[in-house]
Design a protein around this motif. Structure first.
Motif, PDB file in Angstrom:
ATOM      1  N   PHE A  19       0.667  -0.859   0.163  1.00  0.00           N
ATOM      2  CA  PHE A  19      -0.474  -0.597   0.169  1.00  0.00           C
ATOM      3  C   PHE A  19       0.898   1.575  -0.351  1.00  0.00           C
ATOM      4  O   PHE A  19       0.431   2.018  -0.042  1.00  0.00           O
TER       5      PHE A  19
ATOM      6  N   ARG B 238      -0.246   5.380  -0.976  1.00  0.00           N
ATOM      7  CA  ARG B 238      -0.684   6.343   0.004  1.00  0.00           C
ATOM      8  C   ARG B 238       0.135   7.357  -0.745  1.00  0.00           C
ATOM      9  O   ARG B 238      -0.217   8.455  -0.442  1.00  0.00           O
TER      10      ARG B 238
ATOM     11  N   ASP C 139      -7.624   6.691   3.266  1.00  0.00           N
ATOM     12  CA  ASP C 139      -7.578   4.943   4.452  1.00  0.00           C
ATOM     13  C   ASP C 139      -9.228   4.935   3.929  1.00  0.00           C
ATOM     14  O   ASP C 139      -9.194   3.923   3.792  1.00  0.00           O
TER      15      ASP C 139
ATOM     16  N   ILE D  46      -8.396   3.309   0.424  1.00  0.00           N
ATOM     17  CA  ILE D  46      -7.411   1.899   0.966  1.00  0.00           C
ATOM     18  C   ILE D  46      -8.826   0.422   1.659  1.00  0.00           C
ATOM     19  O   ILE D  46      -8.246  -0.569   1.211  1.00  0.00           O
ATOM     20  N   ARG D  47      -9.629   0.812   2.289  1.00  0.00           N
ATOM     21  CA  ARG D  47     -10.157   0.022   2.491  1.00  0.00           C
ATOM     22  C   ARG D  47     -11.017  -1.080   1.952  1.00  0.00           C
ATOM     23  O   ARG D  47     -11.141  -1.324   2.028  1.00  0.00           O
TER      24      ARG D  47
ATOM     25  N   SER E  43      -6.665  -0.407   6.780  1.00  0.00           N
ATOM     26  CA  SER E  43      -6.353   0.859   6.139  1.00  0.00           C
ATOM     27  C   SER E  43      -6.048   2.250   7.334  1.00  0.00           C
ATOM     28  O   SER E  43      -5.419   2.989   6.294  1.00  0.00           O
TER      29      SER E  43
END
Ligand code: HEC
Length: 243
Positions: free
Chosen positions: A75, A79, A85, A88-89, A123
């Motif tokens: 990840f 980022r 977040d 990514i979640r 995340s």
């Protein structure tokens, strides 16, 4: 590789996750200090260590598995590209529900709210520097801190970490020369065994039970380790002194 993931599989994972948006929205509170959110993240961390950490390295969770990708590395570019977040979640949630069927990651290791909690935790911490703080810092008991194991009445018992981390509770042990019954209690759902190197003693691989093997010990110093691929490298080793 990461480019390909971002353009291919991850994009579809992201849209699947967005389709499941109602569930995500429930867990989607971004206020770290809200008690409900903290509880969800604590649950997410505990489940991550139990169900995911044996295959994935992620620094904040202290996990060291190597079967799947290192999630901090996986990840890092997301980022940098400011997915946030939430983005990514969505990817993690999609991966839990719909992993690549040809890869060794089983689908639905966690379900429902638990799946949302794990995705929320990953995340929040993946590819972020520093350490977990507050309730998250104490969510999972530190592993490997047990007193030395001592052979008693011919039985030597060395436990696997009950939370599924890739460590034995006892990282040193002592025994006397002669016949021994080796036992490895493993309360976790992560498969492990124990091998005493150069002593010809090896238990079967088990989870949620007690693995056993018999053998004879000679005086000396021996290494014991878990023979499940990746576990020894992750730190599932100890030192046995026989005298
Ligand atoms: C049995 C080992 C195993 C377990 C347990 C496991 N994974 Fe995986 N995971 C993998 C492998 C292998 C891949 C790579 C799959 C692929 O390339 O399609 C993967 C891929 C991923 C990815 C995508 C990373 C990337 O670089 O694309 C994420 C996110 C992920 N796993 C999260 C989890 C979470 C969260 C859990 C726990 C609920 C979990 N995994 C449990 C083996 C595992």
């Amino acid at each position: 590789m990461i480019e390909a993931r971002l353009n291919g599989r991850w994009r579809s994972a992201l849209s699947l996750a967005l389709a499941a948006g109602a569930t995500l929205a429930v867990a989607g509170c971004t206020n770290d200090s809200s008690p409900a959110q903290s509880a969800n993240l604590v649950n997410g961390k505990q489940l991550f260590v139990q169900k995911c950490g044996a295959c994935h390295t992620m620094a904040r969770a202290g996990s060291k598995g190597v079967t799947g990708p290192n999630l901090d590395e996986a990840f890092a570019s997301a980022r940098q590209e400011n997915w946030g977040d939430d983005g990514i979640r969505g990817v993690v949630y999609g991966q839990i529900l719909y992993p690549n069927q040809n890869a060794p990651m089983p689908a639905n290791l966690v379900t429902g709210q638990d799946a949302s909690d794990v995705a929320a935790y990953v995340s929040t911490v993946a590819a972020k520097p520093g350490k977990d703080v507050g309730l998250l810092a104490s969510a999972v008991a530190p592993a490997g801190g047990g007193k030395p194991a001592v052979e008693k009445n011919g039985v030597l018992s060395i436990s696997a970490d009950p939370n599924g981390q890739l460590l034995y509770v006892e990282t040193t042990a002592t025994a006397t020369p002669g016949p021994v019954e080796l036992e490895m209690p493993n309360e976790s759902g992560v498969p492990h065994n124990i091998v005493i190197e150069n002593a010809g003693i090896e238990t079967p691989v088990i989870k949620n039970g007690v693995a056993k093997a018999k053998g004879t010990l000679k005086a000396g110093t021996f290494v014991y380790f878990c023979a499940v691929p990746g576990h020894r490298q992750a730190g599932m080793v100890g030192k046995l002194t026989v005298r």
